[in-house]
Every structure is written in C-alpha cells, then in structure tokens.
Write an enzyme that holds these catalytic residues in place. Structure first.
Site, PDB file in Angstrom:
ATOM      1  N   HIS A 179      53.707 -10.938-164.518  1.00  0.00           N
ATOM      2  CA  HIS A 179      54.885 -12.070-165.390  1.00  0.00           C
ATOM      3  C   HIS A 179      56.088 -10.499-165.023  1.00  0.00           C
ATOM      4  O   HIS A 179      56.098  -9.630-165.100  1.00  0.00           O
ATOM      5  CB  HIS A 179      54.395 -11.594-166.775  1.00  0.00           C
ATOM      6  CG  HIS A 179      54.068 -13.101-167.426  1.00  0.00           C
ATOM      7  ND1 HIS A 179      52.865 -13.670-166.229  1.00  0.00           N
ATOM      8  CD2 HIS A 179      53.200 -13.273-168.551  1.00  0.00           C
ATOM      9  CE1 HIS A 179      52.392 -14.621-166.798  1.00  0.00           C
ATOM     10  NE2 HIS A 179      52.574 -14.305-168.465  1.00  0.00           N
ATOM     11  N   CYS A 193      51.446 -12.748-173.987  1.00  0.00           N
ATOM     12  CA  CYS A 193      51.056 -11.698-172.919  1.00  0.00           C
ATOM     13  C   CYS A 193      52.261 -11.257-172.646  1.00  0.00           C
ATOM     14  O   CYS A 193      53.276 -10.069-172.268  1.00  0.00           O
ATOM     15  CB  CYS A 193      50.696 -12.218-171.769  1.00  0.00           C
ATOM     16  SG  CYS A 193      50.419 -13.877-171.700  1.00  0.00           S
TER      17      CYS A 193
HETATM   18  N1  LIG Z   1      45.638 -15.420-169.170  1.00  0.00           N
HETATM   19  C1  LIG Z   1      46.687 -14.978-169.698  1.00  0.00           C
HETATM   20  O1  LIG Z   1      47.746 -14.370-169.597  1.00  0.00           O
HETATM   21  C2  LIG Z   1      46.287 -14.540-171.243  1.00  0.00           C
HETATM   22  C3  LIG Z   1      47.260 -13.962-171.894  1.00  0.00           C
HETATM   23  C4  LIG Z   1      47.180 -13.797-173.132  1.00  0.00           C
HETATM   24  C5  LIG Z   1      46.134 -14.889-174.422  1.00  0.00           C
HETATM   25  N2  LIG Z   1      45.938 -15.399-173.576  1.00  0.00           N
HETATM   26  C6  LIG Z   1      44.946 -16.131-173.988  1.00  0.00           C
HETATM   27  O2  LIG Z   1      43.926 -16.020-174.123  1.00  0.00           O
HETATM   28  C7  LIG Z   1      42.253 -17.362-174.248  1.00  0.00           C
HETATM   29  C8  LIG Z   1      41.787 -17.725-172.727  1.00  0.00           C
HETATM   30  O3  LIG Z   1      42.670 -17.535-171.568  1.00  0.00           O
HETATM   31  P1  LIG Z   1      42.290 -17.275-170.443  1.00  0.00           P
HETATM   32  O4  LIG Z   1      43.497 -17.034-169.520  1.00  0.00           O
HETATM   33  O5  LIG Z   1      40.948 -16.739-170.142  1.00  0.00           O
HETATM   34  O6  LIG Z   1      41.414 -19.295-170.528  1.00  0.00           O
HETATM   35  P2  LIG Z   1      40.688 -19.730-168.778  1.00  0.00           P
HETATM   36  O7  LIG Z   1      40.326 -18.477-168.152  1.00  0.00           O
HETATM   37  O8  LIG Z   1      40.438 -21.211-169.131  1.00  0.00           O
HETATM   38  O9  LIG Z   1      39.045 -19.524-170.032  1.00  0.00           O
HETATM   39  C9  LIG Z   1      39.118 -20.097-171.025  1.00  0.00           C
HETATM   40  C10 LIG Z   1      37.925 -19.393-171.714  1.00  0.00           C
HETATM   41  O10 LIG Z   1      36.659 -19.961-172.872  1.00  0.00           O
HETATM   42  C11 LIG Z   1      35.879 -20.200-172.882  1.00  0.00           C
HETATM   43  N3  LIG Z   1      35.724 -21.664-173.577  1.00  0.00           N
HETATM   44  C12 LIG Z   1      36.125 -23.038-173.596  1.00  0.00           C
HETATM   45  N4  LIG Z   1      36.183 -23.646-174.910  1.00  0.00           N
HETATM   46  C13 LIG Z   1      35.382 -22.836-175.570  1.00  0.00           C
HETATM   47  C14 LIG Z   1      34.301 -23.261-176.371  1.00  0.00           C
HETATM   48  N5  LIG Z   1      34.728 -24.364-177.179  1.00  0.00           N
HETATM   49  N6  LIG Z   1      33.427 -22.893-177.037  1.00  0.00           N
HETATM   50  C15 LIG Z   1      32.921 -21.025-176.805  1.00  0.00           C
HETATM   51  N7  LIG Z   1      34.275 -21.075-175.347  1.00  0.00           N
HETATM   52  C16 LIG Z   1      34.816 -21.909-174.972  1.00  0.00           C
HETATM   53  C17 LIG Z   1      35.778 -20.469-171.737  1.00  0.00           C
HETATM   54  O11 LIG Z   1      34.447 -21.240-171.195  1.00  0.00           O
HETATM   55  P3  LIG Z   1      33.610 -22.132-170.408  1.00  0.00           P
HETATM   56  O12 LIG Z   1      33.183 -21.236-169.152  1.00  0.00           O
HETATM   57  O13 LIG Z   1      32.415 -22.428-170.658  1.00  0.00           O
HETATM   58  O14 LIG Z   1      34.059 -23.537-170.129  1.00  0.00           O
HETATM   59  C18 LIG Z   1      35.829 -18.905-171.142  1.00  0.00           C
HETATM   60  O15 LIG Z   1      35.707 -18.483-170.885  1.00  0.00           O
HETATM   61  C19 LIG Z   1      43.948 -18.562-174.380  1.00  0.00           C
HETATM   62  O16 LIG Z   1      43.782 -18.897-175.427  1.00  0.00           O
HETATM   63  C20 LIG Z   1      44.899 -17.804-174.109  1.00  0.00           C
HETATM   64  O17 LIG Z   1      46.617 -18.525-174.540  1.00  0.00           O
HETATM   65  C21 LIG Z   1      45.028 -15.823-171.658  1.00  0.00           C
END
Ligand SMILES: NC(=O)c1ccc[n+]([C@@H]2O[C@H](COP(=O)([O-])OP(=O)(O)OC[C@H]3O[C@@H](n4cnc5c(N)ncnc54)[C@H](OP(=O)(O)O)[C@@H]3O)[C@@H](O)[C@H]2O)c1
Length: 334
Positions: free
Chosen positions: A239, A126
C-alpha cells in the site's frame, strides 16, 4: 508453546506461518485452522507439510496463542471460545479493534498497552499501521495536530480472491475475452476505485473510518483531527499513502528525516532528483515502512507532506501480529 493459526490458508495466514519460521519463533506445535473448504490441504512450515484442519470447538484445547486472520465474523465466533480454553489471541480483523477493553497495538508505538490485555489483542488495519509508524516519531518531535491522508491500496488487502480477480481481469482484458467479476464492484484492472469496505455515515467508507478511529486509539490522541480517502489501485502487493501532517511546533525536513530514520521499522528513501522514493515493488515482501517525498506542506504553518509505502501483508498484518506475540512472550504476558 502451542500456536494455532486461524485462517491459515489465506494471504495473511500463510504469511504468518512464513514469518514464524523466518523469525524462528519458539514453538512446540502449530495447528493450522481454516474452514471446511480447505480442510485436508497442506501448508509447509520449516519444509514440512502440515495439514490444515477445519475449525471446531475442540480446535483450541491446549492452545497457548492464536494468530487469527479469517474475517470478522469468524473471529467473533471463535476467539471467545479460544480465550475460554485459555489461549491468548492476536486478531487481524476489525471485530474487536475499537472495543475499549481490547488493546490495539503496533509494538514500536504502544507496546505498553499489551499489559492490560484480557485474552484478545487487536492488530490494527494495514493502512493504519504504516501511517502511524511514520507519524509516531514526528508526533514525539513536534506534537501531531491534524492529518489528511489518501491511500493507494493493493488488491491483496482484500484477500486471495481479489488477487485472483486482478490477475484474471488483466489477462482477459488484454486478450479481449469476457470475464465475470465477483470481488470488486467495477473493473479493477487499469482502474482506481475509491470504495474500500462498506459505506458508513457522511459519505465515508468503513476503511476510512477505521484509519481515523484506530489512529486516535493507538496514538492516544482522542481529539486528533484526521480525515482519509481510501482508494484501491491495480497493484498486487503493498500500500502507498500520501500523508499531510500538521504539527503544534515547527519540524524541518532534515529533522523529520533524522527522527524517521532513527525509528525502528522505518526507513527514509528520499532523493527525488535521482527518482529515488518508495514504491510498492520496493516494499513488497519486506518488513520496513518506507517514507519519502518528505517536504514542507505549503498550505499550513507547521506541516509536512510524506509518501509512505509498506507491504500490507507483512508489517500491515502478519509481521505486526508476530511482533505482538514476541512482545507478549518477552513481557511474560502469554
Ligand atoms: N490482506 C491484508 O492486507 C490484511 C491486512 C490486515 C488484516 N487483514 C484481515 O485479515 C483477514 C484475512 O485476510 P486475508 O487477506 O488473509 O483473506 P483471505 O486470503 O481471503 O483468507 C481468508 C482465510 O480465512 C479462512 N476462513 C474463511 N471463513 C472461515 C471460517 N468460517 N472458518 C475458518 N476459517 C475461515 C479461509 O479459509 P478457507 O481456505 O477454508 O476459505 C482463509 O484461510 C480479514 O479479516 C482481513 O480484513 C487482511
């Protein structure tokens, strides 16, 4: 078109559902995948509750496109399965970004890289996306030579548990009640933590390394001099970045404003005398990358200082992924 969202209950996954809906992305069916923890929950798409399923090896049968945001280890486990089943995957994690065979794409900057995809396309970090959106038009104008960046990153960049921790910690501190921290290594409420992702070599963090490596790859500048300090701040969404960019040739502030404003997805907001500049509350829930405080960098001959703000969940993640999918569709690459 059958789309699966892997990580559909997360901050990014939910925003992906919303973005597909808002942009009326052409699809026939949508699978919402997560872990066993949230299987059976519902997420709305076009006012209809859709059930969330646990991810299994059958989840990708008949799927054309996977938008993935469930963490690096989940992508490493499931995206090869999805590709094997015939899907094209747009991945938001860092799992495949630096793989030379995987395109790392910001559609406004390097959409051409999509043509060489072999099933997986990586969505950049991001913080990298918003900085490169501001640097690319200036690079085309004057040739980018060196970048020094410091970030002010919101807690939503670390997912939903981090948002909850800032909420609870703030309330508990104001009420002088005790609270057990589980996400950040120190108090994030009323604090700034220069510690995003794991430590790497030379005292840098992985987040800082990602900004340096990914910028070079996306912009096709393998020798670009670039250094970063990444800081988590007690802000929920959006950010901000202080960027110092040095160029091969001179670029005036007025010319910089013109080329930035003309670049798709970038808006100049810059009138310091009226206290007008980009701030996180302005950028949150919006698509654009906002640039302001544009001024000469007095420490070098051809340099500019910029303040760049964007919503990390939208252009930093969900929107960029959906734009990649739109580009793939437009170019017949799906
Ligand atoms: N937030 C940002 O600004 C951003 C920006 C760019 C990239 N990212 C990347 O995107 C990813 C997710 O970020 P987020 O902010 O959305 O995180 P988050 O809010 O913590 O959500 C994580 C998601 O992954 C799922 N998950 C976790 N373990 C799993 C498994 N074993 N099998 C299938 N699904 C699983 C969770 O499902 P449950 O509900 O079942 O736990 C939830 O839907 C990360 O790798 C992060 O680095 C984030």
């Amino acid at each position: 078109m059958h789309i699966a969202i892997l990580g559909a209950t997360g901050l990014v996954g939910r925003e992906m559902v919303k973005t597909l809906e808002e942009r009326d992305f052409p699809l026939d069916s949508l699978s919402l995948l997560a872990s066993e923890r949230s299987a059976g929950q519902f997420v709305d798409y076009k006012d209809e509750p859709k059930i969330v399923e646990m991810t299994t090896s059958e989840s990708f049968d008949g799927v054309d496109l996977v938008l993935s945001s469930a963490g690096g280890s989940v992508s490493t486990e499931w995206l090869p399965v999805a590709v094997e089943a015939g899907a094209v995957c747009v991945d938001n994690t860092s799992a495949f970004r630096m793989d030379p065979k995987v395109p790392l794409v910001i559609p406004e900057v390097n959409a051409n890289a999509l043509k060489s995809h072999k099933g997986i396309i990586a969505n950049p970090n991001c913080s990298t996306i918003q900085m490169v959106m501001a640097l690319e038009p200036l690079h085309k104008e004057a040739g980018l030579k060196r970048v020094v960046v410091s970030t002010y990153q919101s807690v939503s960049g670390k997912g939903k548990s981090a948002v909850e921790e800032l909420e609870r910690e703030t309330v508990n501190l104001l009420n002088t009640t005790s609270y057990e921290r589980t996400v950040f290594p120190h108090q994030i409420a009323f604090n700034c933590l220069p510690d995003i992702d794991d430590p790497t070599v030379d005292g840098y963090t992985k987040e800082e390394q990602k900004m340096m490596d990914e910028t070079r790859k996306i912009m096709g500048l393998p020798d670009l001099a670039i250094t970063a300090t990444c800081v988590r701040v007690p802000v929920f969404f959006g950010h901000a970045e202080a960027v110092f960019a040095e160029f091969d040739s001179p670029v005036s502030v007025e010319r910089a404003k013109d080329v930035l404003d003309a670049f798709p997805g970038v808006r100049v907001v810059d009138q310091l005398e009226d206290h007008v500049y980009p701030i996180q509350t302005m950028a949150a829930d919006r698509d654009d990358v906002y640039v302001g405080r544009i001024r000469p960098d007095r420490s070098v001959t051809n340099g500019l200082a910029l303040w760049v703000v964007s919503d990390n969940i939208r252009k930093g993640a969900a929107l960029n992924s959906v734009q990649i999918a739109e580009q793939l569709l437009q170019d017949g690459l799906l």
